[in-house]
Design a protein around this motif. Structure first.
Motif, PDB file in Angstrom:
ATOM      1  N   ILE A  50       0.834  -1.201   0.000  1.00 20.45           N
ATOM      2  CA  ILE A  50       0.000   0.000   0.000  1.00 20.45           C
ATOM      3  C   ILE A  50       0.871   1.254   0.000  1.00 20.45           C
ATOM      4  N   ARG A  51       1.942   1.241   0.788  1.00 26.64           N
ATOM      5  CA  ARG A  51       2.822   2.421   0.873  1.00 26.64           C
ATOM      6  C   ARG A  51       3.549   2.678  -0.441  1.00 26.64           C
ATOM      7  N   HIS A  52       3.780   1.647  -1.238  1.00 26.14           N
ATOM      8  CA  HIS A  52       4.558   1.815  -2.462  1.00 26.14           C
ATOM      9  C   HIS A  52       3.710   1.904  -3.726  1.00 26.14           C
ATOM     10  N   SER A  53       2.403   1.692  -3.623  1.00 23.76           N
ATOM     11  CA  SER A  53       1.563   1.755  -4.819  1.00 23.76           C
ATOM     12  C   SER A  53       0.170   2.267  -4.468  1.00 23.76           C
ATOM     13  N   LEU A  54      -0.095   3.480  -4.833  1.00 22.09           N
ATOM     14  CA  LEU A  54      -1.413   4.071  -4.586  1.00 22.09           C
ATOM     15  C   LEU A  54      -2.484   3.363  -5.418  1.00 22.09           C
ATOM     16  N   THR A  55      -2.113   2.882  -6.605  1.00 27.20           N
ATOM     17  CA  THR A  55      -3.092   2.218  -7.465  1.00 27.20           C
ATOM     18  C   THR A  55      -3.562   0.891  -6.881  1.00 27.20           C
ATOM     19  N   LEU A  56      -2.781   0.312  -5.984  1.00 22.93           N
ATOM     20  CA  LEU A  56      -3.172  -0.950  -5.349  1.00 22.93           C
ATOM     21  C   LEU A  56      -4.421  -0.781  -4.486  1.00 22.93           C
ATOM     22  N   VAL A  57      -4.609   0.383  -3.941  1.00 26.02           N
ATOM     23  CA  VAL A  57      -5.734   0.621  -3.024  1.00 26.02           C
ATOM     24  C   VAL A  57      -7.063   0.308  -3.711  1.00 26.02           C
ATOM     25  N   GLY A  58      -7.196   0.637  -4.968  1.00 21.34           N
ATOM     26  CA  GLY A  58      -8.440   0.379  -5.695  1.00 21.34           C
ATOM     27  C   GLY A  58      -8.748  -1.091  -5.893  1.00 21.34           C
ATOM     28  N   SER A  59      -7.719  -1.936  -5.816  1.00 22.21           N
ATOM     29  CA  SER A  59      -7.943  -3.368  -6.042  1.00 22.21           C
ATOM     30  C   SER A  59      -8.069  -4.165  -4.746  1.00 22.21           C
ATOM     31  N   LEU A  60      -8.013  -3.493  -3.611  1.00 22.21           N
ATOM     32  CA  LEU A  60      -8.140  -4.182  -2.321  1.00 22.21           C
ATOM     33  C   LEU A  60      -9.595  -4.527  -2.041  1.00 22.21           C
ATOM     34  N   LEU A  61      -9.794  -5.451  -1.100  1.00 21.90           N
ATOM     35  CA  LEU A  61     -11.152  -5.735  -0.626  1.00 21.90           C
ATOM     36  C   LEU A  61     -11.728  -4.466  -0.014  1.00 21.90           C
ATOM     37  N   SER A  62     -13.042  -4.347  -0.009  1.00 21.10           N
ATOM     38  CA  SER A  62     -13.670  -3.088   0.411  1.00 21.10           C
ATOM     39  C   SER A  62     -13.285  -2.673   1.828  1.00 21.10           C
ATOM     40  N   ASP A  63     -13.154  -3.630   2.757  1.00 21.44           N
ATOM     41  CA  ASP A  63     -12.769  -3.270   4.124  1.00 21.44           C
ATOM     42  C   ASP A  63     -11.354  -2.699   4.174  1.00 21.44           C
ATOM     43  N   LEU A  64     -10.412  -3.379   3.505  1.00 26.37           N
ATOM     44  CA  LEU A  64      -9.029  -2.891   3.471  1.00 26.37           C
ATOM     45  C   LEU A  64      -8.924  -1.591   2.683  1.00 26.37           C
ATOM     46  N   GLN A  65      -9.737  -1.475   1.649  1.00 23.92           N
ATOM     47  CA  GLN A  65      -9.722  -0.247   0.849  1.00 23.92           C
ATOM     48  C   GLN A  65     -10.114   0.960   1.701  1.00 23.92           C
ATOM     49  N   ARG A  66     -11.160   0.824   2.516  1.00 22.59           N
ATOM     50  CA  ARG A  66     -11.613   1.906   3.390  1.00 22.59           C
ATOM     51  C   ARG A  66     -10.526   2.256   4.403  1.00 22.59           C
ATOM     52  N   VAL A  67      -9.885   1.236   4.974  1.00 20.59           N
ATOM     53  CA  VAL A  67      -8.817   1.443   5.955  1.00 20.59           C
ATOM     54  C   VAL A  67      -7.653   2.187   5.306  1.00 20.59           C
ATOM     55  N   ALA A  68      -7.268   1.766   4.103  1.00 18.21           N
ATOM     56  CA  ALA A  68      -6.145   2.410   3.404  1.00 18.21           C
ATOM     57  C   ALA A  68      -6.481   3.860   3.068  1.00 18.21           C
ATOM     58  N   ARG A  69      -7.690   4.110   2.609  1.00 13.33           N
ATOM     59  CA  ARG A  69      -8.084   5.486   2.277  1.00 13.33           C
ATOM     60  C   ARG A  69      -8.128   6.373   3.517  1.00 13.33           C
ATOM     61  N   ASP A  70      -8.613   5.826   4.615  1.00 12.35           N
ATOM     62  CA  ASP A  70      -8.626   6.591   5.866  1.00 12.35           C
ATOM     63  C   ASP A  70      -7.200   6.896   6.335  1.00 12.35           C
ATOM     64  N   ALA A  71      -6.300   5.933   6.168  1.00 14.38           N
ATOM     65  CA  ALA A  71      -4.898   6.149   6.551  1.00 14.38           C
ATOM     66  C   ALA A  71      -4.259   7.221   5.674  1.00 14.38           C
ATOM     67  N   TYR A  72      -4.537   7.194   4.365  1.00 10.89           N
ATOM     68  CA  TYR A  72      -4.020   8.229   3.464  1.00 10.89           C
ATOM     69  C   TYR A  72      -4.580   9.591   3.862  1.00 10.89           C
ATOM     70  N   SER A  73      -5.864   9.628   4.181  1.00 11.55           N
ATOM     71  CA  SER A  73      -6.507  10.880   4.576  1.00 11.55           C
ATOM     72  C   SER A  73      -5.879  11.455   5.843  1.00 11.55           C
ATOM     73  N   ALA A  74      -5.682  10.616   6.842  1.00 12.98           N
ATOM     74  CA  ALA A  74      -5.068  11.078   8.095  1.00 12.98           C
ATOM     75  C   ALA A  74      -3.639  11.553   7.864  1.00 12.98           C
TER      76      ALA A  74
END
Length: 100
Positions: A50-74
């Motif tokens: 996740i830290r090395h590829s922003l495009t990976l976030v879109g292909s994650l499961l919905s729960d992990l995707q939300r967590v990753a987006r919240d982490a990016y936002s914070a």
């Protein structure tokens, strides 16, 4: 042989260092946020990807995707807060300087 330091304007040094500091703050905060939020088997690998590829976030499961987006936002919020405080300090320090 004369070496002229004026080849690189002083303002460019500030811009480059600002980007470097912002990137360091972002990466540090993102790592901490992801480690705090992701607790799945193989979490270290997922966090690294996740830290090395922003495009990976879109292909994650919905729960992990939300967590990753919240982490990016914070992380971005932290970068902006640091930038605002830095600009405020720079402004206050500059106040007594006359512009003659």
């Amino acid at each position: 042989m004369d070496i002229h330091l004026s080849c690189v304007p002083f303002s460019h040094l500030g811009q480059v260092s600002s980007v470097a500091v912002a990137s360091a703050v972002f990466q540090s905060r993102l790592d901490a946020e992801l480690r705090q939020r992701i607790h799945v088997p193989g979490a270290d690998k997922v966090i690294s990807e996740i830290r090395h590829s922003l495009t990976l976030v879109g292909s994650l499961l919905s729960d992990l995707q939300r967590v990753a987006r919240d982490a990016y936002s914070a992380s971005l919020r932290t970068v902006f807060i640091v930038a605002i405080h830095t600009m405020l300090i720079a402004y206050v320090v500059r106040l007594p300087v006359s512009l003659v």
